[in-house]
Design an enzyme around this catalytic site. Sequence first.
Site, short mmCIF file in Angstrom:
data_model
loop_
_atom_site.label_atom_id
_atom_site.label_comp_id
_atom_site.label_asym_id
_atom_site.label_seq_id
_atom_site.Cartn_x
_atom_site.Cartn_y
_atom_site.Cartn_z
N ARG A 240 0.84 -1.19 0.00
CA ARG A 240 0.00 0.00 0.00
C ARG A 240 0.88 1.24 0.00
NH1 ARG A 240 -3.09 1.21 4.36
NH2 ARG A 240 -4.44 2.49 3.07
N LYS B 206 2.95 -7.35 12.21
CA LYS B 206 2.24 -7.61 10.95
C LYS B 206 2.57 -9.00 10.40
CE LYS B 206 1.62 -5.34 6.49
NZ LYS B 206 1.36 -4.01 5.91
N ARG C 276 -1.90 4.77 12.86
CA ARG C 276 -0.91 4.35 13.86
C ARG C 276 -1.45 4.67 15.23
NH1 ARG C 276 5.15 5.31 11.75
NH2 ARG C 276 4.75 4.70 9.61
C1 BTN Z 1 0.70 -3.83 2.32
O1 BTN Z 1 0.60 -4.25 3.48
O2 BTN Z 1 1.29 -2.77 2.07
C2 BTN Z 1 0.08 -4.64 1.20
C3 BTN Z 1 0.98 -5.75 0.74
C4 BTN Z 1 0.35 -6.61 -0.35
C5 BTN Z 1 1.32 -7.65 -0.88
C6 BTN Z 1 0.68 -8.58 -1.87
S1 BTN Z 1 1.74 -9.94 -2.26
C7 BTN Z 1 0.69 -10.40 -3.58
C8 BTN Z 1 0.22 -9.13 -4.25
N1 BTN Z 1 1.17 -8.68 -5.25
C9 BTN Z 1 1.75 -7.52 -4.93
O3 BTN Z 1 2.61 -6.92 -5.61
N2 BTN Z 1 1.29 -7.09 -3.75
C10 BTN Z 1 0.28 -7.99 -3.21
#
Ligand code: BTN
Length: 270
Positions: A62, A127, A263
Site C-alpha cells: 500500500r 504484521k 498508527r
Molecule cells: C501492504 O501491506 O502494504 C500490502 C501488501 C500486499 C502484498 C501482496 S503480495 C501479492 C500481491 N502482489 C503484490 O505486488 N502485492 C500484493
Amino acid sequence: MSDTSASTASLLSHLGPLASRFAIAWIDSCASTNSSLMERMPDDDGRAHVLVADRQTAGRGRRGRQWQSWPDGSLTFSLLWRFAAGTPAPAGLSLAAGLAVARMLERIGVPGVQLKWPNDVLINGEKLVGILVELQPARDRSLAAVIGIGINISLPPGAQVEHHAGVTDLARALESPPPSRPALLARLLAELQQLLDLYAVAGFAALKSAWEQRNAFAELPVRISGEHSAIDGICRGVDDDGALLLDTADGIQRILAGDVSLRPLGGEGA
Ligand code: BTN
C-alpha cells in the site's frame, strides 16, 4: 512435474468441490501478481482467477511501498473477483479481505488475530499479512477487484523487513508447523469466496460486527496520516461502508481508506 504443477495439483485437491469456482495459475516468478492481473485481465469465464507466484521481483504494498517476500517463506497471490453492476460501494472490500484472512488464521489455530484498519492482519501488534486491493471499474458499471495478499509463513533468519512496528510469521504465531502453502491457500480461498459472495449481496454492513470484534485499536487513540496531513482521535470502529469512525476534537469524522495509514498514539505500534 515442476514444483508449480505439483503446487497447483495440491491446491486443487485441497479445494475439492470448490475447485470449479477458481481458475488457478501458479507460476515461478513475476514482478507482482497484482500488476500482472491488472495489466492483463483474463476474460470473464464465470470463475475467479487466482495468480500465485513463488517469487515476486517487484512486490507492491500500500501507499507505493515495496512488499518483500521469500520463495518458500511466503505465500503471495492475487485474486480477481468480479462484481456485477450495482453491487455495494467498494470501500469495504479491503476490510472484507482482511476479515477472510483473519478467519482462516483462526481456523488453523492462530491465537490473538487482530485487524488494523483498513486491512493489516496483526498478531501481538506485529504484521503477519499485507493486503493490496486495486479496482478496475468497467463502462457497464461492473467492477473488477484484484485482491493481492502476502502472508509471511517463515521469514528467513536475519531477514530485514522494513516496518515501523515489526513483522511476524506464521511459524512463530502457530505452535505447530504451518500447513503447506497449497493447503493454506485453499482454506483462504474458501473463506474469501464465502465473504465476497456475502459482500456482493449485502455489502460490508453484513461483515461489520465480525470485523469490529477483531479491531486492534477499538476505543484507543490513533493518528490517521495522509501524504500531507494527520488527524488524531479515538477509534470508534467502522461504519456500514467500512469507513473508520474517528472521534476528534471536532466530532466524529468518517475516514475512507484511500491513501492513509493508521498508527496508535502514545507509543510504537502497528
Ligand atoms: C501492504 O501491506 O502494504 C500490502 C501488501 C500486499 C502484498 C501482496 S503480495 C501479492 C500481491 N502482489 C503484490 O505486488 N502485492 C500484493
